[in-house]
Scaffold this active site. Structure first.
Site, PDB file in Angstrom:
ATOM      1  N   THR B 129       0.869  -1.187   0.000  1.00  0.00           N
ATOM      2  CA  THR B 129       0.000   0.000   0.000  1.00  0.00           C
ATOM      3  C   THR B 129       0.902   1.232   0.000  1.00  0.00           C
ATOM      4  O   THR B 129       2.126   1.101   0.145  1.00  0.00           O
ATOM      5  CB  THR B 129      -0.907   0.044   1.243  1.00  0.00           C
ATOM      6  OG1 THR B 129      -0.093   0.363   2.389  1.00  0.00           O
ATOM      7  CG2 THR B 129      -1.623  -1.278   1.472  1.00  0.00           C
ATOM      8  N   ASP B 130       0.306   2.406  -0.108  1.00  0.00           N
ATOM      9  CA  ASP B 130       1.120   3.628  -0.097  1.00  0.00           C
ATOM     10  C   ASP B 130       1.882   3.763   1.215  1.00  0.00           C
ATOM     11  O   ASP B 130       3.033   4.183   1.240  1.00  0.00           O
ATOM     12  CB  ASP B 130       0.224   4.859  -0.310  1.00  0.00           C
ATOM     13  CG  ASP B 130      -0.261   4.929  -1.755  1.00  0.00           C
ATOM     14  OD1 ASP B 130       0.353   4.230  -2.600  1.00  0.00           O
ATOM     15  OD2 ASP B 130      -1.240   5.644  -2.028  1.00  0.00           O
ATOM     16  N   CYS B 131       1.215   3.386   2.343  1.00  0.00           N
ATOM     17  CA  CYS B 131       1.888   3.532   3.633  1.00  0.00           C
ATOM     18  C   CYS B 131       2.646   2.261   4.052  1.00  0.00           C
ATOM     19  O   CYS B 131       3.511   2.319   4.924  1.00  0.00           O
ATOM     20  CB  CYS B 131       0.905   3.972   4.707  1.00  0.00           C
ATOM     21  SG  CYS B 131      -0.669   3.132   4.634  1.00  0.00           S
ATOM     22  N   TYR B 132       2.311   1.129   3.460  1.00  0.00           N
ATOM     23  CA  TYR B 132       3.040  -0.124   3.727  1.00  0.00           C
ATOM     24  C   TYR B 132       3.452  -0.732   2.385  1.00  0.00           C
ATOM     25  O   TYR B 132       2.812  -1.648   1.878  1.00  0.00           O
ATOM     26  CB  TYR B 132       2.158  -1.119   4.487  1.00  0.00           C
ATOM     27  CG  TYR B 132       1.796  -0.686   5.885  1.00  0.00           C
ATOM     28  CD1 TYR B 132       2.714  -0.805   6.925  1.00  0.00           C
ATOM     29  CD2 TYR B 132       0.536  -0.175   6.158  1.00  0.00           C
ATOM     30  CE1 TYR B 132       2.375  -0.410   8.208  1.00  0.00           C
ATOM     31  CE2 TYR B 132       0.191   0.227   7.444  1.00  0.00           C
ATOM     32  CZ  TYR B 132       1.114   0.103   8.460  1.00  0.00           C
ATOM     33  OH  TYR B 132       0.780   0.498   9.714  1.00  0.00           O
TER      34      TYR B 132
END
Lengths: 136, 386
Positions: B129-132
């Site tokens: 994901t964008d944050c992970y």
């Protein structure tokens, strides 16, 4: 005198022969029947503990084999990892020969003399602490 | 005027090293000579314990974040599937979880290996994901590398349990052990007069917040356990005659020991976890003294046929009979065997007694009492194609 355990397997037609009579009478062998599965007219098997002189045992086995009885010596033993045991008692539930019992403090005791190596304790132990030892 | 003691009075005695503490077996023996009124005068705390396989057990872990971080959406610990639906790096290891290709090593074994300080292989996958952004990680973890790890068992320490037999002509492999055909054996599980919930059958002192011994360290009762059932029939001594109430418990897994927490595999059944639990019960009054005086011959349980559909009941026996080595079922003498460790349970009750005597373990008043009117629902089927 030697003590040895054998599994005897005999064909259908030999079920009526007095095998133990001959072993005792002709070869002076003491017999302890540990397990028997005999059906008239069908094949059968016996787990025996035979005690006698080395020579008599050899002759007795040779006589059995000459009579179409196969004799498989049992050199197996059950080995118990005592250190890891939690004394739950699961193995005593299946040990019908009475080798595995709970003592008065509810700790497991193993009497190898009574063990007939039926191997039921091996899968019954939830901690997998019994092994079959094939060494003599 | 009968004696009444408060939790605070008893704790004051514990702190000053003056508390009289007995195990539940000792108090049951004492009750042959003394009345409950005399026992409440003499004894302050009674320790109870059990050490049995408790399938509804497990542990939460937080692995910590890697760099770059991953949102773990599929997780394996030594090949065992563990829960992936808890944020990015939290998981729950269910004791009975396993990889079907390796059914003899499961969640309970993972938990025991962690407790023993072993290194385990962690493998995890995420979609990125964008944050992970990370999609895959493979590394080693141990109790030293993870943040928190705590045992949280939803259903433990059953208040009584049935006896298992098998009337069929085939061997049955169950969580109650290997049941030989044609009633050749009978297995039973609880520690009888030493069993925690049989010594406080109405849950007067065991409730939310009760401090207990769990797996070798301190733990707590945190909720009524799942399948908490107070409506099972009771006998004349006030104890249910089959499995009834349970407790949910929690404790710091990092402090536990495999001496009191042990992985198990039952042939053709699956993985489970032996859990050691000890619960101190305060002798608040005559009623509690009477409950704690219960003896094996007064605790009855139901014999169930695990071989037949619906596990029909075949009779009722007591724990004195079970421990004698044989019971009668359908008129036949049947050999009995325990499947939980009385030796370990006694050790735990003794340890807890010692800790309380030394002033190292105080008793707790429940923050909330458990319900007294619960029953069980079955699972209804609404139909539809399988």
């Amino acid at each position: 005198m030697r003590k040895k355990r054998y599994i005897l397997k005999f064909p259908a037609q030999s079920g009526d022969k007095p095998l133990s009579y001959h072993l005792v009478k002709d070869y002076d062998i003491r017999i302890n029947i540990l397990k028997a599965e005999v059906w008239p007219g069908k094949t059968g098997s016996l787990l025996l503990e035979l005690e006698g002189t080395a020579e008599n045992l050899k002759k007795g086995i040779a006589w059995l084999e000459a009579n179409q009885v196969t004799c498989e010596p049992i050199d197996k033993k059950i080995r118990w990892n005592h250190q890891q045991c939690i004394n739950c008692g699961n193995c005593t539930a299946v040990c019908f020969s009475g080798a595995l019992t709970m003592d008065s403090n509810w700790e497991l005791t193993f009497n190898p003399e009574k063990c007939i190596v039926c191997e039921l304790c091996v899968p019954a132990c939830p901690l997998n602490l019994f092994e079959i030892d094939f060494r003599e | 005027m009968s004696i009444k003691k408060t939790y605070e009075e008893i704790n004051e005695k514990i702190r000053s090293g003056k508390a009289v503490v007995l195990t539940a077996e000792e108090v049951s023996a004492m009750a042959k000579e003394l009345s409950p009124a005399e026992i409440v005068k003499k004894v302050d705390v009674v320790t109870t314990a059990t050490f049995g396989a408790m399938c509804s057990s497990g542990a939460f872990i937080n692995f910590g974040h890697a760099d770059p971080p991953i949102r773990m959406e599929k997780i394996r610990l030594n090949g065992v599937p563990v829960y992936e639906g808890l944020a990015a790096v939290d998981t729950y290891i269910g004791a009975t979880a396993c990889d079907p290709d390796n059914p003899k090593y499961g969640g309970a074994h993972v938990i025991q290996d962690l407790v023993d300080g072993k290194e385990l292989e962690l493998e995890a996958w995420g979609k990125g994901t964008d944050c992970y952004p990370r999609k895959y990680i493979r590394t080693k973890i141990s109790k030293e590398t993870v943040n928190e790890m705590f045992l949280f068992n939803p259903r433990n320490a059953y208040q009584n349990y049935n006896v298992a037999v098998n009337t069929t002509d085939k061997i049955k492999y169950t969580y109650m052990g290997t049941l030989l055909p044609n009633l050749r054996n009978a297995t039973y599980s609880t520690s009888g007069e030493l069993s925690p919930l049989l010594n406080d059958p109405e849950f007067r002192t065991i409730g939310l917040g009760t401090r207990i011994f769990l797996g070798g360290t301190e733990g707590y009762v945190v909720w009524p356990g799942t399948q908490f059932n107070t409506s099972k029939p009771k006998n004349e001594f006030g104890v249910p005659v089959s499995n009834s109430a349970t407790i949910a418990v929690i404790g710091d897994l990092k402090q536990m020991s495999s001496e009191y927490l042990r992985a198990a595999y039952y042939e053709k059944y699956g993985v489970s976890l032996f859990v050691g639990i000890g619960i101190p019960v305060p002798v608040l009054d005559e009623d509690m003294a009477r409950r704690l005086s219960i003896r094996n011959e007064q605790i009855e349980t139901t014999v169930l046929d695990y071989g037949s559909e619906g596990t029909p009941a075949l009779g009722r026996v007591n724990y004195e009979q079970l421990r004698s080595g044989a019971i009668k079922v359908n008129g036949k003498k049947v050999r009995t065997a325990p499947v939980s460790s009385l030796e370990k349970a006694r050790k735990i009750a003794g340890l807890l007694k010692e800790k309380i005597q030394k002033g190292e373990f105080e008793i707790t008043k429940p923050v909330m009492r458990f319900p007294s009117n619960t029953s069980l629902k079955g699972l209804k089927e609404t139909g539809g194609e399988a």
